[in-house]
Each structure stands twice: as structure tokens, then as C-alpha cells.
Design an enzyme around this catalytic site. Structure first.
Site: not given
Ligand code: NAD
Length: 350
Positions: A170, A199, A212, A221, A240-241
Site C-alpha cells: 500500500y 490516520n 476500518e 469493540k 505508537t501512532r
Molecule cells: P475510503 O475507503 O473511505 O475512500 C476511498 C474511496 O475510494 C471508497 O469510497 C471506494 O469505494 C473508492 N474506490 C475504490 N476503488 C474505486 C474504483 N475502482 N473506482 C471508484 N472509486 C473507488 O478511504 P478514505 O479514508 O476516505 O481515504 C481517502 C484517500 O486518502 C485514499 O486514497 C487513502 O489511501 C488516503 N489516505 C487515507 C488515510 C486515512 O487514515 N483515512 C490515511 C492515509 C491516506
């Protein structure tokens, strides 16, 4: 032909944006994308959301919401055009195959394949249609594992990303895509902003089913446990985070987009906490009397924290809200989900 007809029909009822700024939000059915759409609407944008699925926990605020698979270049082409055939002012690329440690530790090939295709397609279409400015959501998971072995002293300063050694595929895909977006900026003069999220948590995020992340999983939980019971935590619990509440993440995205800063920035909190202490915080918020049992499970790097020196220097701003404030709101929301939803049994836990 049929596809073209359906596409044309879809646009018949859409109000054409004229004077408003326009934004395309990819991944608008997800957690951060859903919140970002709301914020852009509050700021007066005309917004199109696109996702492979609808928003799970709220009704989208977008003016137009298209369901589509962004691994398909034809879909990407369609979503990039406004009804009047003009291009968007801004694009926010948040769509990814993504989840917490339980998911990303077991789906390497799918994550690399799906997210890389989405990014390759979307940046190329953004170039082709001439989208004005692009935001890409990278992750703290790009940082080298060897800088995150000491839970009390992780190094996540932006320029420590190379020589690269993320601990997950990832993270490698995110790093590849950072380079992809930067190449388009360099070679085609595109205006691109990149943030590494640390995060992000809050209401209306995935809280069960395996994707999640720790704050939502721990809230679930604790909400499910009977008073006097025990909750299981993956790993020794001393890893830690830091966790950033969604509102501050959105604020950071908007500030970065409105700036002329093209260097990659962390968007995260620098309030570091062990996972066991996070669990204790949630238990305290719940008012229950629960014990913690540490069990073997995927736990990721030993320590991670957002280094906020560069964002302070570049944007004159950094997240500052106490973790506890966001956890109060998140626990209340997850507890309500637990009490009111008929979610299926859980495949993965944190
Ligand atoms: P999320 O999973 O809630 O949102 C990602 C969305 O992408 C989902 O709704 C999913 O259905 C959509 N998706 C996946 N494959 C797809 C496809 N083929 N076509 C169209 N849509 C598609 O995640 P999030 O927490 O909202 O994260 C958003 C972005 O931020 C992501 O790129 C994630 O990697 C990045 N990110 C998030 C975090 C976090 O802590 N939430 C941390 C670091 C990076």
C-alpha cells in the site's frame, strides 16, 4: 452506443455550472471524500462526486454523483468532462483500494493493481481535459520502516522518504503515485498538490467489515463489549501512532490547495499515543469498566507520528485539536451505529 445514450440522458437534468468554481472529487463515496464534498459545497463550489459505490453513512452533498469504476479509462474520461464540455477547475483524487492494517496486510496485489490503475487513469484524463489544479492523497505509509522501529522516536519528516523502504505494498503504491503526479507536474506543467495523511478518523467512516482503522475499530469493540468485559488489541499495544480528526484534515487539504506550495506535506496530528492508551481513552469515554487483552495480529510499524515542522513553515498552520475531542465525537457516532445497524459479523478486527 447504448452507453453513450445513457451518458447523454444522465446529463439532461444536471444544472450547468456557469460562474461557480467546479471540483471533481474522486472517492466521494468514501470517508474523507464525503466530508470534502460537504466542505466544497459550503464554500460555494459546483461539485461532482465519483465513486464505485454510493456514500454509506450520509446522503452526498454533491451536485452530481456518478457511480463508476475508475480502473476503467472510459469511465475516467466521462467523469472529467463538465456538462458544458469544459474542464473542472479542481480535481481531488482520493479514490483508492484501502483499509486498516487487517485489510492492507492481506491484499497486496489488489491494492497495487486497483489503486495504481485509478491514479494512472485519472491523472492522464486530468491532463487531457485540462483540469486546472489537482490534489493527490498520499499516506504516511510511504515512510521507511527502518525509521519507525522505535515507538517513542519515529522519524516521519517529509524528506526522510528516500531511500524508500515502506513496510507495505500500500505504501509502495502511494509512493509510486506521488512520483506519477510529480512527473505530470514536471513534464506537462500541471498544477499539483500532494499531502501525506496520517490516520484520519471521525464520524461517517468505515467502522466494521474489515477495512476500518484503529479509532473506529476500538470504538466499535468498546461499544459492543458488555460492562466488565474484555476487548482484544492486536500486538503488544505499545506501538505508537497519531490520529487526525477529519475536520482538520479537510482544513489542511483546502489550505494546501489554496496555496502555491508544491512540495509534499504531511497532514497529520503530532499527538502521539500508544494503541493501548488509545483503547484506554475510548474505554474512559464510554464510562464502562473493561479490560484490555493484547493478542497476536498485524500491527504495522512500531511507531509513527506526523512531523509538522514543514507544514507550519509552508502554510503557517498545523492541526492542533486534542485527540480526545475527536474521539468523543467518533465514539458517540460509532456507538450509535452499533446500536442501530444490522451490520454483518466482522471478518477482521484491529
Ligand atoms: P475510503 O475507503 O473511505 O475512500 C476511498 C474511496 O475510494 C471508497 O469510497 C471506494 O469505494 C473508492 N474506490 C475504490 N476503488 C474505486 C474504483 N475502482 N473506482 C471508484 N472509486 C473507488 O478511504 P478514505 O479514508 O476516505 O481515504 C481517502 C484517500 O486518502 C485514499 O486514497 C487513502 O489511501 C488516503 N489516505 C487515507 C488515510 C486515512 O487514515 N483515512 C490515511 C492515509 C491516506
Amino acid at each position: 452506443m447504448l452507453k453513450k445514450l445513457l451518458f447523454a440522458l444522465l446529463f439532461v437534468n444536471i444544472t450547468y455550472p456557469t460562474m461557480q468554481k467546479t471540483a471533481l472529487v474522486c472517492g466521494a463515496g468514501g470517508f474523507i471524500g464525503g466530508h470534502l464534498v460537504k466542505r466544497l459545497k459550503e464554500e460555494g463550489y459546483w461539485v461532482r462526486g465519483v465513486d464505485i459505490k454510493a456514500c454509506e453513512f450520509c446522503t452526498t452533498a454533491a451536485d452530481d454523483f456518478m457511480i463508476g469504476d475508475l480502473r476503467d479509462p472510459q469511465v475516467c474520461k466521462k467523469v472529467c468532462y463538465l456538462p458544458n464540455n469544459q474542464s473542472f477547475d479542481e480535481m481531488y483524487q482520493l479514490a483508492a483500494d484501502m483499509g486498516g492494517m487487517g485489510y492492507i496486510s492481506q491484499h497486496d496485489a489488489a491494492i497495487m493493481h486497483n489503486s495504481a490503475l485509478i491514479n494512472i487513469n485519472m491523472i492522464e484524463q486530468a491532463r487531457y481535459t485540462g483540469i486546472g489544479k489537482v490534489f493527490y492523497s498520499s499516506s504516511a505509509c510511504i515512510y521507511p520502516e527502518h525509521n519507525q522501529l522505535d515507538p517513542n522516536n519515529p522519524n516521519c519528516v517529509e524528506n526522510s522518504a528516500y531511500p524508500a523502504a515502506p513496510d507495505t505494498e500500500y505504501g509502495w503504491e502511494k509512493l509510486f503515485s506521488e512520483r506519477l503526479y510529480k512527473s505530470y507536474a514536471r513534464d506537462y506543467g500541471m498544477d499539483i498538490r500532494i499531502a501525506r495523511f496520517h490516520n484520519i478518523f471521525g464520524p461517517e467512516g468505515t467502522w466494521c467489515g474489515g477495512r476500518e482503522k484503529a479509532p473506529a475499530a476500538l470504538s466499535r469493540k468498546v461499544a459492543e463489549a458488555p460492562n466488565g468485559g474484555t476487548i482484544e488489541i492486536w500486538g503488544k499495544g505499545d506501538q505508537t501512532r497519531s490520529f487526525l480528526y477529519i475536520d482538520e484534515c479537510i482544513e489542511g487539504i483546502r489550505r494546501l490547495m489554496n496555496s502555491d506550495v508544491t512540495t509534499v506535506l504531511n497532514i497529520g496530528s503530532d499527538e502521539m499515543i500508544t494503541i493501548n492508551d488509545l483503547a484506554k481513552m475510548v474505554i474512559e469515554i464510554s464510562g464502562k469498566n473493561l479490560s484490555i487483552k493484547n493478542v497476536p495480529g498485524p500491527e504495522g510499524v512500531r511507531g509513527r507520528n506526523s512531523d509538522n515542522n514543514l507544514i507550519k513553515q509552508k502554510l503557517n498552520w498545523a492541526p492542533s485539536q486534542a485527540l480526545r475531542i475527536g474521539m468523543n465525537k467518533t465514539f458517540a457516532w460509532v456507538k450509535n451505529q452499533v446500536e442501530t445497524s444490522s451490520a454483518p459479523a466482522l471478518a477482521y478486527t484491529h
